[in-house]
Design a protein around this motif. Structure first.
Motif, PDB file in Angstrom:
ATOM      1  N   TYR A  15       0.417  -1.164  -0.149  1.00 38.98           N
ATOM      2  CA  TYR A  15      -0.222   0.519  -0.179  1.00 38.98           C
ATOM      3  C   TYR A  15       0.538   1.542   0.410  1.00 38.98           C
ATOM      4  CZ  TYR A  15      -3.842   2.537   0.899  1.00 38.98           C
ATOM      5  OH  TYR A  15      -4.814   4.228   1.032  1.00 38.98           O
ATOM      6  N   LEU A  16       1.606   0.973   0.677  1.00 41.94           N
ATOM      7  CA  LEU A  16       2.298   2.697   0.957  1.00 41.94           C
ATOM      8  C   LEU A  16       4.424   2.654  -0.044  1.00 41.94           C
ATOM      9  CD1 LEU A  16       2.674   2.797   5.179  1.00 41.94           C
ATOM     10  CD2 LEU A  16       1.296   3.980   2.813  1.00 41.94           C
ATOM     11  N   LEU A  17       3.962   0.897  -0.553  1.00 40.32           N
ATOM     12  CA  LEU A  17       5.627   0.948  -1.232  1.00 40.32           C
ATOM     13  C   LEU A  17       4.905   1.672  -3.035  1.00 40.32           C
ATOM     14  CD1 LEU A  17       6.428  -2.151  -0.240  1.00 40.32           C
ATOM     15  CD2 LEU A  17       7.943  -0.189   0.309  1.00 40.32           C
ATOM     16  N   TRP A  18       3.902   1.768  -2.881  1.00 35.12           N
ATOM     17  CA  TRP A  18       3.534   1.851  -4.590  1.00 35.12           C
ATOM     18  C   TRP A  18       4.367   3.520  -4.247  1.00 35.12           C
ATOM     19  CZ3 TRP A  18       2.921  -1.696  -7.879  1.00 35.12           C
ATOM     20  CH2 TRP A  18       2.146  -2.388  -7.338  1.00 35.12           C
ATOM     21  N   LEU A  19       4.346   4.245  -3.307  1.00 36.14           N
ATOM     22  CA  LEU A  19       4.262   6.320  -3.653  1.00 36.14           C
ATOM     23  C   LEU A  19       5.997   5.846  -4.484  1.00 36.14           C
ATOM     24  CD1 LEU A  19       3.867   7.057   0.351  1.00 36.14           C
ATOM     25  CD2 LEU A  19       2.784   7.741  -2.145  1.00 36.14           C
ATOM     26  N   ALA A  20       6.177   5.037  -4.552  1.00 41.87           N
ATOM     27  CA  ALA A  20       7.815   4.916  -5.396  1.00 41.87           C
ATOM     28  C   ALA A  20       7.956   4.938  -6.436  1.00 41.87           C
ATOM     29  CB  ALA A  20       8.147   3.186  -5.037  1.00 41.87           C
ATOM     30  N   VAL A  87      -1.135   8.179  -9.081  1.00 35.20           N
ATOM     31  CA  VAL A  87      -0.241   8.488 -10.264  1.00 35.20           C
ATOM     32  C   VAL A  87      -0.701   9.950 -11.150  1.00 35.20           C
ATOM     33  CG1 VAL A  87      -1.055   7.475 -12.409  1.00 35.20           C
ATOM     34  CG2 VAL A  87      -1.148   5.550 -10.817  1.00 35.20           C
ATOM     35  N   TYR A  88      -1.473  10.627 -10.345  1.00 29.95           N
ATOM     36  CA  TYR A  88      -1.548  12.210 -10.206  1.00 29.95           C
ATOM     37  C   TYR A  88      -0.014  12.783 -10.369  1.00 29.95           C
ATOM     38  CZ  TYR A  88      -6.431  11.108 -11.417  1.00 29.95           C
ATOM     39  OH  TYR A  88      -7.838  10.190 -11.676  1.00 29.95           O
ATOM     40  N   ALA A  89       0.654  12.087  -8.264  1.00 30.25           N
ATOM     41  CA  ALA A  89       1.110  12.593  -8.311  1.00 30.25           C
ATOM     42  C   ALA A  89       2.296  12.602  -9.129  1.00 30.25           C
ATOM     43  CB  ALA A  89       1.880  12.346  -7.200  1.00 30.25           C
ATOM     44  N   TYR A  90       2.710  11.849  -9.428  1.00 23.77           N
ATOM     45  CA  TYR A  90       4.247  12.013 -10.630  1.00 23.77           C
ATOM     46  C   TYR A  90       4.283  13.317 -12.010  1.00 23.77           C
ATOM     47  CZ  TYR A  90       7.296   9.850 -13.700  1.00 23.77           C
ATOM     48  OH  TYR A  90       8.655   9.550 -14.143  1.00 23.77           O
ATOM     49  N   ILE A  91       2.999  13.371 -11.931  1.00 24.18           N
ATOM     50  CA  ILE A  91       3.414  14.829 -12.627  1.00 24.18           C
ATOM     51  C   ILE A  91       3.433  15.724 -12.321  1.00 24.18           C
ATOM     52  CG2 ILE A  91       1.727  15.844 -15.023  1.00 24.18           C
ATOM     53  CD1 ILE A  91      -0.725  13.723 -14.546  1.00 24.18           C
ATOM     54  N   VAL A 298      10.608  -4.052  -7.700  1.00 20.52           N
ATOM     55  CA  VAL A 298      11.149  -3.166  -7.655  1.00 20.52           C
ATOM     56  C   VAL A 298      11.085  -2.557  -8.582  1.00 20.52           C
ATOM     57  CG1 VAL A 298      12.864  -1.455  -7.409  1.00 20.52           C
ATOM     58  CG2 VAL A 298      12.791  -3.431  -5.484  1.00 20.52           C
ATOM     59  N   THR A 299      10.943  -2.670  -9.834  1.00 26.89           N
ATOM     60  CA  THR A 299      10.399  -2.189 -11.165  1.00 26.89           C
ATOM     61  C   THR A 299       9.136  -2.125 -11.018  1.00 26.89           C
ATOM     62  OG1 THR A 299      12.744  -3.624 -11.964  1.00 26.89           O
ATOM     63  CG2 THR A 299      11.230  -2.180 -13.708  1.00 26.89           C
ATOM     64  N   ASN A 300       8.021  -3.154 -10.335  1.00 24.00           N
ATOM     65  CA  ASN A 300       6.441  -3.200 -10.803  1.00 24.00           C
ATOM     66  C   ASN A 300       6.499  -1.881  -9.622  1.00 24.00           C
ATOM     67  OD1 ASN A 300       5.472  -5.097 -12.636  1.00 24.00           O
ATOM     68  ND2 ASN A 300       5.872  -6.863 -11.510  1.00 24.00           N
ATOM     69  N   LEU A 301       6.803  -1.458  -8.554  1.00 32.32           N
ATOM     70  CA  LEU A 301       6.518  -0.694  -8.259  1.00 32.32           C
ATOM     71  C   LEU A 301       7.022   0.643  -8.071  1.00 32.32           C
ATOM     72  CD1 LEU A 301       7.998  -1.782  -4.496  1.00 32.32           C
ATOM     73  CD2 LEU A 301       5.605  -1.773  -5.157  1.00 32.32           C
ATOM     74  N   LEU A 302       7.711   0.590  -9.637  1.00 30.77           N
ATOM     75  CA  LEU A 302       8.155   1.582  -9.786  1.00 30.77           C
ATOM     76  C   LEU A 302       7.284   2.166 -10.785  1.00 30.77           C
ATOM     77  CD1 LEU A 302      11.971   2.042  -9.516  1.00 30.77           C
ATOM     78  CD2 LEU A 302      10.206   3.755  -8.464  1.00 30.77           C
ATOM     79  N   LEU A 303       6.781   0.917 -11.746  1.00 33.70           N
ATOM     80  CA  LEU A 303       6.040   1.453 -13.001  1.00 33.70           C
ATOM     81  C   LEU A 303       4.543   0.917 -13.360  1.00 33.70           C
ATOM     82  CD1 LEU A 303       8.584   0.254 -15.494  1.00 33.70           C
ATOM     83  CD2 LEU A 303       8.182   1.981 -15.090  1.00 33.70           C
TER      84      LEU A 303
END
Length: 464
Positions: A15-20, A87-91, A298-303
């Motif tokens: 849940y929190l790791l998706w913030l990566a 997802v929005y926060a990336y932009i 790791v890469t799944n968390l980032l992508l």
């Protein structure tokens, strides 16, 4: 497919790791800011070192996760706004990094090496942003579709919004798809083919849609023109502020970012082919076996779990937090972070991947997606199974139209058998060029679902 024990309460352990995911562009901005404030040019290289060095190592050390959320939890998962906010926060972080990099490149005295590091950093962040646009562009909400174009603006790849959703997903793992690589094709042969082919496909798709509306392809209703206009505004504003050097910087980093996307495309479907069925005159439906999968954590968390690509292609509108692992999917030996590097070195790539393609097809590489100039050599080297008779065809899954009862054919509403989109004759679909009152029989036979693109008209189910 591996599923957890559905009798026990389920919660997302990541849940929190998706913030990566949004942390990546924030890290890019912070490294640039630190290099500037501390006057340490070596810090400009932190992001390239992290992306091409630390990430592959972390993928290897931390390993994989094949667990899936239970279907009973999917509805709540998809409704949770926390995942959308991620997802929005990336932009905003993406734009901050891009603007910071352009300003440093044009307004400070830096070396050539530092300039290269800035280009790579901006290109990496904007290249990964295409994946953010990918996650957003598949959704039905207008806000998410608009944000997808915003994310694509800094990398000047706005046509991806059109071609990926309506072209790639319809034609993936077939010769019709410019973004599906062939066994024996190097990344350097694939890159110009996919860049040019994808641009052409996006333009043709919009020309066809606008023609049904009676509009010119040069109308501003053309989604390509709308997306590209955002790039023109962004690049124009930064050029007016920082000079022509800013435009040169932006164009170079945009090419690098687009190439980053295409190297991912290269590895996602390498050598995989949907079989043609002469009986139906169609390619078999896209299945988990037509995409390379990876469960490296790791890469799944980032992508946003892009590496669970098999489920994504089977169910394009499914949100990243709900994507599943399938045991029948062909598996990459490592995560994307490692495989991208391998793709840059064709002899190593072929050594690792060609045997996997051959095994996936049980030694019958005539069923693989072969690179034309090397076809005979590939068959000679990798064919171990008896070659099937020419008249043999793959059994096709009957279309919904073939399965439906005669008394349902006259229904005024028809539902996509994949994503649930409903075409209602009374409402039509003006965006697709079908005015209210357009009957189902008037819809072209080659029309695909406007939401998921993986089901054609013949696959729609009448709704009573």
């Amino acid at each position: 497919m591996t599923t957890p024990n559905v009798t026990a309460p389920w919660s997302d352990r990541k849940y929190l790791l998706w913030l990566a995911s949004p942390f990546l562009p924030l890290l890019g901005f912070l490294t640039l800011l630190a290099a500037y404030l501390l006057e340490q040019p070596a810090l400009f290289w932190l992001m390239p070192a992290f992306f091409y060095g630390v990430l592959p190592l972390m993928d290897w050390l931390i390993g994989t996760d094949i667990n899936n959320p239970p279907e009973s939890a999917v509805a709540a998962l998809e409704a949770n706004r926390y995942y959308r906010a991620i997802v929005y926060a990336y932009i905003p972080a993406q734009y901050a990094t891009t603007i910071m990099a352009v300003w440093l490149a044009t307004s400070t005295d830096i070396s050539l090496a530092s300039m290269v590091a800035l280009l790579i950093t901006a290109g990496l962040i904007n290249g990964v942003a295409i994946n953010t646009a990918h996650e957003l562009g598949h959704k039905r909400a207008d806000l998410e579709k608009w944000l997808a174009k915003v994310a694509l603006a800094p990398v000047a790849y706005g046509h991806f919004f059109v071609e990926h959703n309506r072209g790639h997903h319809k034609n993936v793992a077939t010769p019709r798809d410019p973004a599906s690589s062939r066994m024996g094709e190097t990344f350097y042969a694939f890159l110009p083919r996919t860049m040019i082919g994808s641009l052409r496909s996006a333009w043709e798709l919009e020309a066809e849609r606008l023609e049904r509306q009676g509009k010119s392809v040069w109308s501003f209703d053309n989604e390509n023109l709308r997306a590209w206009s955002m790039t023109v505004v962004l690049f124009g504003a930064l050029t007016l502020w920082l000079g022509t050097g800013a435009l040169a910087f932006l164009l170079i980093q945009a090419f690098f970012g687009a190439a980053l996307l295409e190297v991912v495309n290269y590895l996602e479907h390498y050598g995989l082919l949907r079989q043609w069925d002469e009986r139906t005159g169609r390619y078999e439906r896209c299945a988990p076996s037509h995409s390379w999968n990876s469960n490296n954590i790791v890469t799944n968390l980032l992508l946003y779990q892009l590496q669970r690509h098999s489920d994504h292609h089977a169910n394009p509108t499914r949100r990243f937090q709900s994507l599943r692992h399938f045991d029948e999917s062909p598996q990459l030996p490592s995560g994307y972070a490692s495989m991208m590097i391998l793709a840059y070195f064709p002899p190593l790539w072929f050594k690792v991947m060609n045997p996997r393609v051959a095994r996936h097809y049980g030694g019958d590489v005539t069923k693989a997606h072969l690179y034309g100039p090397k076809r005979e050599r590939l068959i000679k080297k990798w064919q171990t199974a008896p070659t099937p008779c020419p008249e043999t065809v793959v059994p096709a899954t009957p279309s919904q139209q073939e399965q439906r009862s005669p008394n349902l054919v006259a229904a005024s509403r028809h539902r996509c058998s994949n994503c649930g989109y409903v075409y209602d004759e009374h409402e039509g679909n003006p965006n697709e060029g079908f005015v209210p009152g357009t009957g189902w029989n008037a819809i072209p036979d080659n029309w695909s679902c406007p939401e998921c693109a993986v089901r054609d008209k013949s696959d729609f189910v009448p709704v009573t």
